[in-house]
Design a protein around this motif. Structure first.
Motif, PDB file in Angstrom:
ATOM      1  N   GLY A 318       1.160  -1.335  -0.142  1.00 46.28           N
ATOM      2  CA  GLY A 318       0.043   0.047  -0.332  1.00 46.28           C
ATOM      3  C   GLY A 318       0.760   0.534   0.013  1.00 46.28           C
ATOM      4  O   GLY A 318       0.458   1.759  -1.075  1.00 46.28           O
ATOM      5  N   LEU A 319       2.148   1.102   0.735  1.00 47.93           N
ATOM      6  CA  LEU A 319       2.777   2.552   0.707  1.00 47.93           C
ATOM      7  C   LEU A 319       3.237   2.748  -0.060  1.00 47.93           C
ATOM      8  O   LEU A 319       3.445   3.336  -1.314  1.00 47.93           O
ATOM      9  CB  LEU A 319       3.838   2.267   2.043  1.00 47.93           C
ATOM     10  N   ASN A 320       4.032   1.493  -0.795  1.00 48.85           N
ATOM     11  CA  ASN A 320       4.499   1.736  -2.588  1.00 48.85           C
ATOM     12  C   ASN A 320       3.489   2.277  -3.272  1.00 48.85           C
ATOM     13  O   ASN A 320       4.215   2.647  -4.348  1.00 48.85           O
ATOM     14  CB  ASN A 320       5.372   0.478  -2.825  1.00 48.85           C
ATOM     15  N   SER A 321       2.248   1.811  -3.498  1.00 45.13           N
ATOM     16  CA  SER A 321       1.628   2.076  -4.568  1.00 45.13           C
ATOM     17  C   SER A 321       1.392   3.502  -4.122  1.00 45.13           C
ATOM     18  O   SER A 321       1.245   4.675  -5.274  1.00 45.13           O
ATOM     19  CB  SER A 321       0.140   1.633  -4.011  1.00 45.13           C
ATOM     20  N   VAL A 322       1.604   4.215  -3.151  1.00 45.90           N
ATOM     21  CA  VAL A 322       1.282   5.607  -2.347  1.00 45.90           C
ATOM     22  C   VAL A 322       2.616   6.802  -2.991  1.00 45.90           C
ATOM     23  O   VAL A 322       2.566   7.467  -3.625  1.00 45.90           O
ATOM     24  CB  VAL A 322       1.141   6.100  -1.430  1.00 45.90           C
ATOM     25  N   GLY A 323       4.027   6.153  -2.445  1.00 46.74           N
ATOM     26  CA  GLY A 323       4.975   6.337  -2.809  1.00 46.74           C
ATOM     27  C   GLY A 323       5.021   6.357  -4.846  1.00 46.74           C
ATOM     28  O   GLY A 323       5.735   7.416  -5.300  1.00 46.74           O
ATOM     29  N   ILE A 324       4.567   5.468  -5.454  1.00 45.69           N
ATOM     30  CA  ILE A 324       4.607   5.179  -6.740  1.00 45.69           C
ATOM     31  C   ILE A 324       4.127   6.627  -7.052  1.00 45.69           C
ATOM     32  O   ILE A 324       4.447   7.432  -8.152  1.00 45.69           O
ATOM     33  CB  ILE A 324       4.655   4.291  -7.755  1.00 45.69           C
ATOM     34  N   LEU A 325       2.833   6.477  -7.029  1.00 47.96           N
ATOM     35  CA  LEU A 325       1.403   7.199  -7.965  1.00 47.96           C
ATOM     36  C   LEU A 325       2.163   8.690  -7.301  1.00 47.96           C
ATOM     37  O   LEU A 325       1.406  10.035  -8.120  1.00 47.96           O
ATOM     38  CB  LEU A 325      -0.098   6.809  -7.132  1.00 47.96           C
ATOM     39  N   ALA A 326       1.738   9.094  -6.159  1.00 51.56           N
ATOM     40  CA  ALA A 326       2.178  10.591  -5.425  1.00 51.56           C
ATOM     41  C   ALA A 326       3.477  11.013  -6.493  1.00 51.56           C
ATOM     42  O   ALA A 326       3.250  12.381  -6.556  1.00 51.56           O
ATOM     43  CB  ALA A 326       2.347   9.724  -4.363  1.00 51.56           C
ATOM     44  N   LYS A 327       4.895  10.335  -6.862  1.00 54.01           N
ATOM     45  CA  LYS A 327       5.428  11.004  -7.439  1.00 54.01           C
ATOM     46  C   LYS A 327       4.906  11.302  -8.814  1.00 54.01           C
ATOM     47  O   LYS A 327       5.629  12.739  -9.029  1.00 54.01           O
ATOM     48  CB  LYS A 327       6.594   9.961  -7.166  1.00 54.01           C
ATOM     49  N   LYS A 328       4.627  10.533  -9.529  1.00 54.26           N
ATOM     50  CA  LYS A 328       4.216  11.075 -10.709  1.00 54.26           C
ATOM     51  C   LYS A 328       3.072  12.009 -10.731  1.00 54.26           C
ATOM     52  O   LYS A 328       2.868  12.837 -11.634  1.00 54.26           O
ATOM     53  CB  LYS A 328       3.432   9.988 -10.740  1.00 54.26           C
ATOM     54  N   ILE A 329       2.269  12.087  -9.630  1.00 54.54           N
ATOM     55  CA  ILE A 329       0.981  13.350  -9.705  1.00 54.54           C
ATOM     56  C   ILE A 329       1.903  14.410  -9.418  1.00 54.54           C
ATOM     57  O   ILE A 329       1.587  15.428  -9.559  1.00 54.54           O
ATOM     58  CB  ILE A 329       0.129  13.031  -8.563  1.00 54.54           C
ATOM     59  N   ASN A 330       3.166  14.058  -8.166  1.00 58.53           N
ATOM     60  CA  ASN A 330       4.251  15.743  -7.753  1.00 58.53           C
ATOM     61  C   ASN A 330       4.324  16.785  -9.000  1.00 58.53           C
ATOM     62  O   ASN A 330       4.323  17.551  -9.364  1.00 58.53           O
ATOM     63  CB  ASN A 330       4.538  15.780  -6.384  1.00 58.53           C
ATOM     64  N   ASP A 331       4.913  15.091  -9.834  1.00 62.67           N
ATOM     65  CA  ASP A 331       5.680  15.656 -10.771  1.00 62.67           C
ATOM     66  C   ASP A 331       5.224  16.304 -11.879  1.00 62.67           C
ATOM     67  O   ASP A 331       5.849  17.347 -12.762  1.00 62.67           O
ATOM     68  CB  ASP A 331       6.653  14.210 -12.046  1.00 62.67           C
ATOM     69  N   ALA A 332       3.905  16.002 -12.128  1.00 64.72           N
ATOM     70  CA  ALA A 332       2.947  16.481 -13.178  1.00 64.72           C
ATOM     71  C   ALA A 332       3.229  17.900 -12.724  1.00 64.72           C
ATOM     72  O   ALA A 332       2.820  19.060 -13.769  1.00 64.72           O
ATOM     73  CB  ALA A 332       1.782  15.707 -12.992  1.00 64.72           C
ATOM     74  N   VAL A 333       2.279  17.678 -11.799  1.00 68.23           N
ATOM     75  CA  VAL A 333       2.210  19.229 -11.142  1.00 68.23           C
ATOM     76  C   VAL A 333       3.213  20.211 -11.707  1.00 68.23           C
ATOM     77  O   VAL A 333       3.259  21.274 -11.409  1.00 68.23           O
ATOM     78  CB  VAL A 333       1.755  19.506 -10.012  1.00 68.23           C
ATOM     79  N   GLN A 334       4.277  19.855 -10.728  1.00 64.35           N
ATOM     80  CA  GLN A 334       5.936  21.084 -11.599  1.00 64.35           C
ATOM     81  C   GLN A 334       6.138  21.030 -12.498  1.00 64.35           C
ATOM     82  O   GLN A 334       6.146  21.918 -13.277  1.00 64.35           O
ATOM     83  CB  GLN A 334       6.210  20.416 -10.806  1.00 64.35           C
ATOM     84  N   GLN A 335       5.053  20.505 -14.189  1.00 69.18           N
ATOM     85  CA  GLN A 335       5.861  20.035 -14.929  1.00 69.18           C
ATOM     86  C   GLN A 335       4.354  20.644 -15.813  1.00 69.18           C
ATOM     87  O   GLN A 335       4.351  20.871 -17.454  1.00 69.18           O
ATOM     88  CB  GLN A 335       6.144  19.014 -15.634  1.00 69.18           C
ATOM     89  N   GLY A 336       3.126  21.340 -15.491  1.00 66.56           N
ATOM     90  CA  GLY A 336       2.354  22.156 -15.922  1.00 66.56           C
ATOM     91  C   GLY A 336       1.550  20.947 -15.850  1.00 66.56           C
ATOM     92  O   GLY A 336       0.738  21.191 -17.149  1.00 66.56           O
ATOM     93  N   LYS A 337       0.984  19.508 -16.068  1.00 66.61           N
ATOM     94  CA  LYS A 337       0.931  18.448 -16.658  1.00 66.61           C
ATOM     95  C   LYS A 337      -0.596  18.488 -15.858  1.00 66.61           C
ATOM     96  O   LYS A 337      -1.021  18.877 -15.122  1.00 66.61           O
ATOM     97  CB  LYS A 337       1.643  17.448 -16.700  1.00 66.61           C
ATOM     98  N   ASP A 338      -1.316  17.502 -16.323  1.00 68.84           N
ATOM     99  CA  ASP A 338      -2.544  16.701 -16.457  1.00 68.84           C
ATOM    100  C   ASP A 338      -2.378  15.824 -15.548  1.00 68.84           C
ATOM    101  O   ASP A 338      -1.857  14.487 -15.928  1.00 68.84           O
ATOM    102  CB  ASP A 338      -3.588  16.509 -17.747  1.00 68.84           C
ATOM    103  N   ILE A 339      -3.086  16.010 -13.901  1.00 65.65           N
ATOM    104  CA  ILE A 339      -2.762  15.078 -12.718  1.00 65.65           C
ATOM    105  C   ILE A 339      -2.921  14.033 -13.231  1.00 65.65           C
ATOM    106  O   ILE A 339      -3.107  12.761 -12.613  1.00 65.65           O
ATOM    107  CB  ILE A 339      -2.845  15.495 -10.996  1.00 65.65           C
ATOM    108  N   GLY A 340      -4.585  14.262 -14.445  1.00 69.72           N
ATOM    109  CA  GLY A 340      -5.085  12.679 -14.045  1.00 69.72           C
ATOM    110  C   GLY A 340      -5.217  11.931 -15.530  1.00 69.72           C
ATOM    111  O   GLY A 340      -6.075  11.097 -15.779  1.00 69.72           O
TER     112      GLY A 340
END
Length: 404
Positions: A318-340
């Motif tokens: 469960g924590l692994n899923s959080v770590g993977i998905l959260a990083k991808k979403i946070n990276d998308a925010v920084q790059q101005g990309k669609d988080i969904g």
């Protein structure tokens, strides 16, 4: 038209809606919070239960990698050091044999000095810490005491969730973290491989006169499985896994009868034993979702993978899923990309699913073998332990899985 008996339906916007304020859902919210995204958590329990979760008998085994993630999310520091128990060694016993598959205390884990295979923390303490970790963030809203009755992801850029009070939540992304029996997963049309083992897990703590040496035992006795999770040196969490038809026999025992039963199962290994907690029981069902995402929605935690507890991978995955998905979403925010976006969610699945599939099916195969008490299976069980113990590469691989 709204009548006087119907609540008004109003629409609320968020960037991310997380369903479920368990440890996985709250950890995800905490992982996304620094990004500034507007996050709404929907949870059926009330605030009082979130703030002070009751003891439920479950002790969670955590790897060194999970510890690192919990430290990063500031969960670890919110748990009293006296409530974090080191797991030094682990041993596996088959049937009535004295032969043991032994995983020794490591000197290193994840490239750093270590003196334990992992750690044990009570589930209610993790839940409390996860809740406290999200409280400082004003961009996290918790809607407690409510559930989602309907999900609509037919729009290209948003997903809608309808609450049981008529409220509508619109967001760019919905994340389901609502248990292995996830209602959101079903509403999204995501199927799952679900295995009902026909067994029940019974958990409770025992005090004992002899030290457990901070060693975990997995005893695959004939007819039942008994796991021992060491807490204090003279306090152990006992986990009985037994076929459903025999559950009442265990639950109807008096404390004295249960103490004597466990002492007999262990052949006095821990000395005299005294029941030290309430007794809890849970149905044993394993689940693996067929996909971890669909349009504008993703699954994490047990909603994605609900493991048999024997390999202690549940919350670690469960924590692994959080770590993977959260990083991808946070990276998308920084790059101005669609988080969904589908591309982002597909990438999450590619990084997470291969590992979970192997563990899920491998664990189920192992359970099928070690709960089969026929004479041929007993022989194979014994051979598997001996091969594992005497094949260093295989034993090291299993140890790496244990430490994370």
């Amino acid at each position: 038209m709204t009548t006087h008996n119907e609540p008004a339906r109003f629409i609320e916007q968020a960037d991310v809606v997380i369903v479920g304020a368990g440890p996985a859902g709250l950890s995800m919210a905490r992982a996304l919070a620094p990004s500034g995204l507007a996050i709404t958590i929907v949870e059926k329990n009330d605030r009082a239960t979130l703030a002070e979760p009751p003891f439920d008998g479950r002790e969670i085994a955590l790897t060194h990698y999970s510890k690192e993630l919990m430290q990063k999310l500031q969960l670890w520091s919110k748990i009293s050091p006296e409530e974090i128990y080191p797991l030094r060694d682990a041993k596996v016993i088959n049937g009535h044999s004295n032969y043991q598959l032994h995983f020794e205390q490591p000197t290193k884990a994840r490239g750093k000095p270590a003196n334990s295979l992992g750690f044990l923390i009570s589930n209610h303490n993790i839940r409390r810490a996860a809740y406290e970790a999200v409280l400082p963030y004003e961009n996290i809203q918790i809607i407690d005491g409510h559930s989602i009755t309907e999900v609509n992801n037919s729009q290209p850029e948003t997903i809608e969730a309808v609450l049981d009070n008529g409220q509508i939540l619109k967001s760019k992304l919905l994340i389901a973290a609502d248990s292995r029996f996830s209602g959101i997963r079903r509403q999204l049309g995501i199927g799952a491989n679900m295995r009902d083992f026909g067994r029940t897990v019974i958990v409770f703590r025992m005090r004992h006169t002899l030290t457990n040496q901070h060693t975990a035992f997995e005893c695959f006795h004939y007819g039942r499985t008994l796991a021992l999770l060491p807490l204090e040196e003279n306090l152990t969490n006992c986990v009985i896994t037994i076929n459903n038809e025999y559950v009442k026999e265990i639950l109807s025992m008096t404390p004295t009868q249960l103490e004597e039963d466990i002492k007999k199962q262990l052949r006095g290994k821990l000395g005299d034993m005294t029941l030290a907690s309430t007794i809890h029981h849970y149905p044993l069902v394993g689940v693996h979702a067929n996909t971890f995402y669909t349009h504008r929605a993703a699954l994490i935690g047990d909603a994605a993978v609900g493991m048999h507890p024997v390999t202690a991978h549940g919350f670690n995955l469960g924590l692994n899923s959080v770590g993977i998905l959260a990083k991808k979403i946070n990276d998308a925010v920084q790059q101005g990309k669609d988080i969904g976006s589908s591309a982002l969610l597909a990438s999450y699945q590619r990084h997470h699913m291969p590992h979970t599939l192997a563990l899920y099916h491998g664990t189920n195969a192992m359970i099928s073998l070690f709960t089969n008490d026929t004479p041929p299976a007993r022989l194979v069980r014994s051979m598997v332990l001996r091969v594992s113990n005497n094949l260093p590469p295989l034993k090291k691989l299993i140890s790496l899985q244990l430490t994370g």
